[in-house]
Enzyme design. Structure first.
Site, short mmCIF file in Angstrom:
data_model
loop_
_atom_site.label_atom_id
_atom_site.label_comp_id
_atom_site.label_asym_id
_atom_site.label_seq_id
_atom_site.Cartn_x
_atom_site.Cartn_y
_atom_site.Cartn_z
N HIS A 14 7.09 -6.49 -3.69
CA HIS A 14 5.70 -6.57 -3.24
C HIS A 14 4.91 -5.36 -3.75
CE1 HIS A 14 2.54 -7.73 -0.25
NE2 HIS A 14 2.31 -6.43 -0.26
N GLU A 15 5.49 -4.18 -3.59
CA GLU A 15 4.81 -2.95 -4.03
C GLU A 15 4.60 -2.92 -5.54
OE1 GLU A 15 3.38 -0.79 -1.99
OE2 GLU A 15 4.04 -2.28 -0.56
N GLU B 130 -3.05 -9.17 -1.02
CA GLU B 130 -1.77 -9.32 -0.31
C GLU B 130 -1.06 -10.60 -0.74
OE1 GLU B 130 0.09 -7.29 1.98
OE2 GLU B 130 -1.19 -6.11 0.70
N HIS C 165 1.67 -5.03 -6.56
CA HIS C 165 0.35 -4.39 -6.40
C HIS C 165 0.03 -3.53 -7.63
CE1 HIS C 165 -0.98 -5.57 -2.46
NE2 HIS C 165 0.03 -5.03 -1.81
ZN LIG Z 1 0.64 -5.29 0.10
#
Ligand SMILES: [Zn+2]
Length: 270
Positions: free
Chosen positions: A137-138, A200, A141
């Site tokens: 997830h990171e 997100e 981003h």
């Molecule tokens: Zn996030």
């Protein structure tokens, strides 16, 4: 008049600054050259590591796990980009993965692949696949340039849309704060900006793909976010959730992305 001229230049800068993200093919507002952000990230990352308690991977199983998961996620990203003929978009990425001894429930990735996991998040991840979901997830981003967009907006709103080098030269402290806020770093930052719902969801979708390609069951992400949401009912919601806001429908969305991710899943890795 001066105001008009200024806004003219800002609008021009905005038009010039819309770029296509390699991963999504969508236009986005990135005022800042990624290479400049990567240079800044290298400095900020070093400074962070030198002022926090880094756990040595040679002597600690958790730190070793963070490095292993990081390397497997990285290989997945590199393979995905290579398969799509996008490898040059990863030029400038020099991946690093560190575990720091800090009770905060947190993790982040700076431009160029500079990753930190806090020991405080490990009781929430509980297993290696869920840690992969967090790191995936990171990393998403960073790859999706979400921090760049936040940093661009911050420079525009707070410092009038000047170039990064000008901002660093004239307002070093403010610029550093903007940077740390844009990437969700640390508890010393005055303002931790939450990622938008759109960001997100994008990070969730690609994060599941990296997790699966790295050989981890992406379905572990469901349990992870359920445990994270339970924490948010406590007295002090974890730092991770203040930058990565969860809302009730996140699990539904994850389930929607899951069939796509599962097509990439080979237990044990690709
Ligand atoms: Zn996030």
């Amino acid at each position: 008049m001066i105001q008009k001229i200024t806004s003219f230049f800002i609008v021009t800068a905005l038009l010039v600054a819309c770029s296509k993200n390699a991963l999504t093919g969508k236009n986005q507002l990135t005022l800042l050259p990624e290479a400049e952000l990567q240079t800044m990230a290298t400095q900020e990352y070093q400074q962070f590591l030198s002022t926090n308690k880094v756990v040595a991977a040679s002597a600690n199983r958790d730190a070793e796990m963070v490095r292993r998961v990081g390397q497997r996620i990285t290989r997945a990203v590199e393979k995905y980009y290579a398969d799509k003929g996008l490898s040059e978009k990863l030029n400038g990425y020099k991946w690093e993965y560190n575990l720091v001894n800090d009770p905060a429930v947190n993790a982040w990735c700076m431009p160029g692949g500079k990753i930190v996991v806090y020991t405080g998040i490990l009781p929430v991840t509980q297993n290696e696949a869920a840690l992969a979901a967090v790191m995936g997830h990171e990393v998403s981003h960073a790859l999706l340039q979400h921090g760049n967009q936040r940093m661009s907006q911050g420079l525009l709103q707070q410092l009038g849309g000047v170039a990064l080098s000008v901002a660093v030269a004239n307002k070093p402290a403010e610029t550093q704060n903007l940077f740390l806020g844009a990437y969700g770093v640390g508890s010393n930052v005055a303002v931790l900006l939450p990622f938008s719902r759109k960001h997100e969801l994008e990070a969730d979708r690609y994060g599941l793909i990296w997790t699966a390609m790295a050989g981890y069951n992406p379905q572990e992400a469901i349990g992870l976010w359920e445990r994270m949401e339970k924490l948010s009912n406590g007295q002090k919601p974890p730092e991770f959730l203040s930058t990565h806001p969860a809302e009730g429908r996140r699990i539904d969305q994850l389930n929607k992305y899951m069939p796509e991710a599962m097509t990439y899943y080979k237990p044990g890795g690709n």
